[in-house]
Design an enzyme around this catalytic site. Structure first.
Site, PDB file in Angstrom:
ATOM      1  N   HIS A   1      -5.039  -0.922  -1.547  1.00  0.00           N
ATOM      2  CA  HIS A   1      -5.528  -0.044  -0.492  1.00  0.00           C
ATOM      3  C   HIS A   1      -4.397   0.869  -0.037  1.00  0.00           C
ATOM      4  O   HIS A   1      -3.235   0.453   0.005  1.00  0.00           O
ATOM      5  CB  HIS A   1      -6.015  -0.851   0.720  1.00  0.00           C
ATOM      6  CG  HIS A   1      -7.294  -1.590   0.485  1.00  0.00           C
ATOM      7  ND1 HIS A   1      -8.514  -0.971   0.385  1.00  0.00           N
ATOM      8  CD2 HIS A   1      -7.530  -2.926   0.322  1.00  0.00           C
ATOM      9  CE1 HIS A   1      -9.452  -1.882   0.185  1.00  0.00           C
ATOM     10  NE2 HIS A   1      -8.884  -3.074   0.137  1.00  0.00           N
TER      11      HIS A   1
ATOM     12  N   HIS B   1     -10.856  -9.895 -13.180  1.00  0.00           N
ATOM     13  CA  HIS B   1     -11.277  -9.404 -11.865  1.00  0.00           C
ATOM     14  C   HIS B   1     -10.197  -8.480 -11.293  1.00  0.00           C
ATOM     15  O   HIS B   1      -9.325  -8.912 -10.539  1.00  0.00           O
ATOM     16  CB  HIS B   1     -11.518 -10.589 -10.936  1.00  0.00           C
ATOM     17  CG  HIS B   1     -12.209 -10.240  -9.660  1.00  0.00           C
ATOM     18  ND1 HIS B   1     -13.085 -11.100  -9.036  1.00  0.00           N
ATOM     19  CD2 HIS B   1     -12.158  -9.131  -8.862  1.00  0.00           C
ATOM     20  CE1 HIS B   1     -13.544 -10.541  -7.930  1.00  0.00           C
ATOM     21  NE2 HIS B   1     -12.977  -9.339  -7.809  1.00  0.00           N
TER      22      HIS B   1
ATOM     23  N   HIS C   1      -9.475  -4.499  -9.501  1.00  0.00           N
ATOM     24  CA  HIS C   1      -9.991  -3.263  -8.919  1.00  0.00           C
ATOM     25  C   HIS C   1      -9.003  -2.136  -9.215  1.00  0.00           C
ATOM     26  O   HIS C   1      -7.912  -2.112  -8.642  1.00  0.00           O
ATOM     27  CB  HIS C   1     -10.193  -3.428  -7.409  1.00  0.00           C
ATOM     28  CG  HIS C   1     -11.223  -4.458  -7.053  1.00  0.00           C
ATOM     29  ND1 HIS C   1     -12.565  -4.164  -6.978  1.00  0.00           N
ATOM     30  CD2 HIS C   1     -11.105  -5.782  -6.778  1.00  0.00           C
ATOM     31  CE1 HIS C   1     -13.233  -5.264  -6.662  1.00  0.00           C
ATOM     32  NE2 HIS C   1     -12.367  -6.264  -6.545  1.00  0.00           N
ATOM     33  N   LEU C   2      -9.394  -1.219 -10.086  1.00  0.00           N
ATOM     34  CA  LEU C   2      -8.527  -0.098 -10.441  1.00  0.00           C
ATOM     35  C   LEU C   2      -8.827   1.147  -9.602  1.00  0.00           C
ATOM     36  O   LEU C   2      -8.105   2.129  -9.694  1.00  0.00           O
ATOM     37  CB  LEU C   2      -8.663   0.223 -11.932  1.00  0.00           C
ATOM     38  CG  LEU C   2      -8.169  -0.869 -12.885  1.00  0.00           C
ATOM     39  CD1 LEU C   2      -8.368  -0.440 -14.335  1.00  0.00           C
ATOM     40  CD2 LEU C   2      -6.705  -1.215 -12.625  1.00  0.00           C
ATOM     41  N   ARG C   3      -9.914   1.111  -8.836  1.00  0.00           N
ATOM     42  CA  ARG C   3     -10.280   2.131  -7.839  1.00  0.00           C
ATOM     43  C   ARG C   3     -10.720   3.466  -8.436  1.00  0.00           C
ATOM     44  O   ARG C   3     -11.394   4.242  -7.759  1.00  0.00           O
ATOM     45  CB  ARG C   3      -9.136   2.377  -6.858  1.00  0.00           C
ATOM     46  CG  ARG C   3      -8.690   1.138  -6.086  1.00  0.00           C
ATOM     47  CD  ARG C   3      -9.815   0.493  -5.318  1.00  0.00           C
ATOM     48  NE  ARG C   3      -9.357  -0.561  -4.405  1.00  0.00           N
ATOM     49  CZ  ARG C   3     -10.130  -1.535  -3.960  1.00  0.00           C
ATOM     50  NH1 ARG C   3     -11.400  -1.604  -4.339  1.00  0.00           N
ATOM     51  NH2 ARG C   3      -9.650  -2.440  -3.133  1.00  0.00           N
TER      52      ARG C   3
ATOM     53  N   ASP D   1      -8.230 -10.607  -8.535  1.00  0.00           N
ATOM     54  CA  ASP D   1      -8.917  -9.832  -7.497  1.00  0.00           C
ATOM     55  C   ASP D   1      -7.954  -8.814  -6.892  1.00  0.00           C
ATOM     56  O   ASP D   1      -7.928  -8.590  -5.673  1.00  0.00           O
ATOM     57  CB  ASP D   1      -9.503 -10.734  -6.408  1.00  0.00           C
ATOM     58  CG  ASP D   1     -10.489  -9.989  -5.499  1.00  0.00           C
ATOM     59  OD1 ASP D   1     -10.853  -8.848  -5.835  1.00  0.00           O
ATOM     60  OD2 ASP D   1     -10.875 -10.546  -4.452  1.00  0.00           O
TER      61      ASP D   1
END
Length: 432
Positions: free
Chosen positions: A309, A58, A60-62, A305
């Site tokens: 940002h 899980h 997030h590599l964006r 996760d």
């Protein structure tokens, strides 16, 4: 060509001392007192734990679309520093990874970067809109060979659509990874619903919003006879539902994040949006429940996760700040502090929850392998003895929204090998 490396004096799985010899990208011998071949690099692993390379189900590599926060390159650098040799990249990018073309792009970017294997996760629904199924078969048949599908960030809340998704992925032994969050019960929610949210005047996020979706989905999975994976489980009630489902023989697995193993809703008292996350940080009793669930096997894995940002998305008023925390570079340290140093997990268990089982859930036979002769040398040498203060600006991830800023965490990455090639040596990245 991968170098010849002798890892000397380490403890595979924390179970006794043994050397590990790596040649041509594979483990060629494991045992005490191995002789170093001519020209071999010798890594002193005295007092260190030798583990299979970690696998994150899980992440997030964006990229594509969110490169201001993270790219495949920077995210996989962070993964390597955390001891990971594979990460599974969530689909909530721009454009959404809901077609074969997008997942193949992410897969190719991971191969180009070379820091760890990147396995794209395909969206369940087109545009994550929850209205119609995405190209599940095309993504499964693509070069990326997608086996995990998720609308993470949103919930597949329509039960008919969820049932259809479970039926489709069953064809190729895939799995739906559900973000369990009833959208109606969380409208305007800002943090866990409880005493702290009431005192702070922030909209509450009830535990039942998570638990009701999990209960529905395990019944759907049982009905269909398909595989279900529950993302970032966070409440005591959710643990009990998963325990009940497993007792019934439902093919369900669940993950917990490092931050839900350590942090509570008390962190929100300073209105620091670094601690704003989805699902929210829960109570101390919930933290105790998920630790117990991980220890007794009800919860199958730890997944980060990792949600980077840009600064302006987090450094603002709580109610308009983005949800999410970084976590790839601190995951194992948090697991050590909360589960190993407290005696709840052994290092053998750590290999199971952070490498072997995530690979099995994803049906990735190239990762999470045994530390044994003939196996691919995806390895981590971890020294559990030192500790260091977390400084987000010194991490490899492009974003600094770590909830552990200023916190002292244990352990140090001595060596990470990806198919026998060092990606990290003494905590520093080694260029591919």
């Amino acid at each position: 060509m991968a170098p010849v490396i002798l890892i000397r004096g380490g403890s595979p799985y924390g179970q006794g001392e043994a050397d590990v010899l790596v040649e041509d990208g594979r483990i060629t011998a494991v045992g005490p007192g191995l002789e170093a071949p001519d020209g071999a690099e010798i890594v002193d692993a005295t007092g260190c734990i030798v583990l299979p390379g970690l696998v994150d189900l899980h992440t997030h590599l964006r990229e594509p679309g969110g490169e201001e926060a993270e790219t495949v390159e920077t995210g996989t650098r962070a993964a390597a520093r955390g001891g990971f040799t594979a990460v599974h990249a969530m689909a909530n990018t721009t454009p959404v990874a809901d077609t074969a073309g997008v997942v193949e792009q992410v897969h190719a970017r991971g191969a180009e970067a070379g820091w760890c294997d990147v396995r794209p996760i395909g969206a369940v629904t087109v545009g994550l809109a929850g209205e119609r199924l995405a190209e599940l078969d095309a993504m499964a048949s693509s070069k990326a060979r997608v086996r995990v599908f998720s609308d993470d960030g949103t919930c597949v809340h329509d039960p008919v659509l969820m049932r259809r998704a479970l039926e489709y992925v069953k064809i190729y032994d895939g799995v739906i990874a559900q973000h369990a969050q009833d959208p109606r019960l969380t409208e305007g929610a800002q943090m866990h619903e409880g005493t702290v949210s009431a005192e702070l005047g922030l909209g509450g996020w009830p535990a039942v919003a998570e638990e009701s979706i999990i209960a529905r989905d395990v019944l759907l999975a049982e009905h269909v006879g398909s595989r279900l994976h529950v993302c970032h489980l966070s409440t005591a009630g959710s643990v009990e539902i998963i325990r009940w489902a497993k007792q019934r023989g439902v093919d369900v697995t669940a993950e917990v994040t490092p931050h839900h193993l350590l942090l509570t809703d008390e962190s929100a008292r300073g209105y620091d949006a670094t601690f704003k996350v989805n699902p929210p940080l829960r109570t101390a009793s919930d933290v105790e429940a998920v630790r117990t669930g991980l220890a007794d096997g009800t919860i199958d894995i730890v997944a980060t996760d990792h949600a980077p940002h840009p600064r302006d998305a987090k450094d603002r008023e709580w109610d308009v700040a983005a949800f999410g925390m970084t976590g790839l570079e601190t995951a194992l340290a948090v697991v050590q502090q909360t589960m190993v140093d407290t005696g709840r997990l052994t290092w053998r268990d750590v290999a199971r929850v952070l490498s072997e089982t995530p690979s099995r859930i994803a049906r990735d036979e190239s990762q999470g392998r045994d530390i044994a002769e003939g196996e691919v040398a995806n390895l981590l040498v971890w020294d559990p003895r030192p500790s260091a203060t977390v400084v987000p600006e010194e991490q490899a991830t492009r974003s600094t929204n770590s909830p552990y800023r200023g916190r002292e965490l244990p352990g140090r990455n001595v060596l990470t090998l990806l198919r026998g090639r060092p990606t990290v040596r003494d905590g520093a990245l080694v260029a591919p």
